[in-house]
Scaffold this active site. Structure first.
Site, PDB file in Angstrom:
ATOM      1  N   TYR A 103      25.349   4.650  23.462  1.00  0.00           N
ATOM      2  CA  TYR A 103      25.708   2.980  22.632  1.00  0.00           C
ATOM      3  C   TYR A 103      25.212   2.072  23.469  1.00  0.00           C
ATOM      4  CZ  TYR A 103      28.594   5.442  19.168  1.00  0.00           C
ATOM      5  OH  TYR A 103      29.221   6.397  18.698  1.00  0.00           O
ATOM      6  N   PHE A 388      41.177   5.882  20.730  1.00  0.00           N
ATOM      7  CA  PHE A 388      41.490   5.105  18.828  1.00  0.00           C
ATOM      8  C   PHE A 388      40.335   5.846  18.176  1.00  0.00           C
ATOM      9  CE2 PHE A 388      39.806   1.520  21.515  1.00  0.00           C
ATOM     10  CZ  PHE A 388      38.702   2.181  20.664  1.00  0.00           C
TER      11      PHE A 388
END
Length: 388
Positions: A103, A388
């Protein structure tokens, strides 16, 4: 997503729980004919930042099937998500990375760390006798949801990196699916209250084991959240005192865990540090203006951001404990860095000096690194206790 990660397909119970938190207007999928071959989603959060809170897109459920790699699907989803967050006015984006090398090219930097710890109960005595005026109780889910939500809301305001969770999310954390047990017990839920006011809670499971010499169980602490030092100490004392356990283990703990200094044996807990949240400043100006700074200072920062070009250029930051202002500037820059490096520095979990020595921050004016470190310093290490 489960296919891409080699996990069992979700049960009907899991799908129903997922519907309660999924934001379908922020959920993406690529189709090859009738087949879903890539996925991504966003949860809408408020993230605590030093001195405040800002909207944050929680990037989640990112997957590409192995049959469809190297076709630009991930890049297209990242592009769509960051454009969406920018249009909605979310200054921050955050994610947990399955692989650390993925990322950075999209501007995410390693912003928080988390600790995996293990404590041998034979070395778990406190250095001083615990005195607490509150009481501990086991609670069922209907009682836990509102009480734990209150505790979470109290705790998160002073903890950079923590996300706001409402009762819907707390109920999800208490769902106690078989998938999460990994051979251990159902979830134990313990509430600490002082004067009938909830101020801490712990979630854990136990896994029994026996040896010829006696019990050799493991208590697996899944979450311990405390709004006061008294609640923190009382909850740790409880989990360390559960009978028949030989050890207590926990993941996703803060790197500045006070527990070490509660224990008489300061070589406990045994600790391993891992990466936590990866953070991306979607709107650099709004993000820098939205936090507070430890000391008054001024910096002109040149930001290089190819993936979100609206951030690229020079910004003047004038900030301190009472507020901050950010504006475009033509002045000579004090510092120059890429977007992922700024994401790593934003919450105070890394020092400018560290990234400078790693050649990730360029000091264009002598002394600017020291000023930046003084301004961005925080009194607590950033930490996100929820996944999450």
């Amino acid at each position: 997503m489960r296919r891409a990660f080699g996990a069992p397909l979700p049960t009907d119970e899991e799908l129903e729980l997922g519907r309660q938190t999924t934001e379908f207007d922020r959920t993406l999928a690529f189709f090859d004919g009738p087949e879903i071959v890539a996925t991504a989603g966003i949860f809408s959060y408020q993230m605590t930042v030093p001195g405040g809170a800002l909207p944050c897109g929680g990037v989640t459920r990112v997957s590409v099937l192995s049959t469809h790699r190297r076709r630009g699907l991930l890049t297209a989803m990242m592009r769509r998500q960051l454009d969406d967050m920018h249009e909605r006015g979310e200054p921050l984006a955050a994610l947990y990375a399955s692989e650390a090398a993925i990322y950075g090219r999209f501007g995410y930097g390693l912003a928080t760390y988390q600790a995996s710890v293990e404590i041998q109960r034979s070395h778990a005595a406190f250095a001083e006798k615990l005195s607490a005026s509150g009481r501990l109780s086991m609670v069922d889910v209907p009682a836990a949801v509102p009480a734990f939500t209150r505790v979470w809301e109290q705790a998160r305001h002073s903890q950079p990196g923590m996300l706001g969770l409402d009762e819907r999310w707390i109920r999800y954390e208490l769902s106690d699916l078989d998938l999460h047990r990994e051979g251990a017990s159902p979830q134990y839920r313990v509430l600490y209250q002082a004067d009938e006011n909830p101020s801490g809670f712990a979630l854990y499971r136990i896994k029994m084991d026996w040896e010829p010499s006696g019990p050799n169980g493991t208590l697996r602490l899944e979450m311990l959240i405390a709004a006061t030092a008294e609640a923190y100490a009382a909850l740790w004392r409880h989990v360390l005192d559960v009978d028949l356990m030989a050890r207590v283990s926990a993941e996703m703990r803060p790197v500045d865990e006070p527990l070490r200094f509660l224990l008489a044996d300061s070589r406990q807990p045994k600790t391993r540090i891992e990466d936590g949240l990866w953070l991306r400043l979607v709107d650099v100006g709004a993000a820098l203006a939205g936090r507070r700074y430890a000391v008054d200072g001024r910096l002109v920062i040149r930001v290089n951001d190819e993936f979100c070009p609206w951030n690229a250029g020079q910004l003047e930051l004038q900030g301190g404990p009472s507020g901050a202002e950010v504006r475009r500037s033509d002045a000579s820059p004090d510092l120059e860095l890429d977007a992922d490096a700024l994401g790593a520095l934003y919450l105070g979990g890394n020092r400018f000096r560290t990234l400078h020595e790693a050649r990730r921050v360029n000091e264009r004016r002598a002394g600017a690194i020291a000023i930046a470190d003084a301004m961005f310093a925080t009194d607590r290490a950033p930490w996100c206790p929820s996944h999450f």
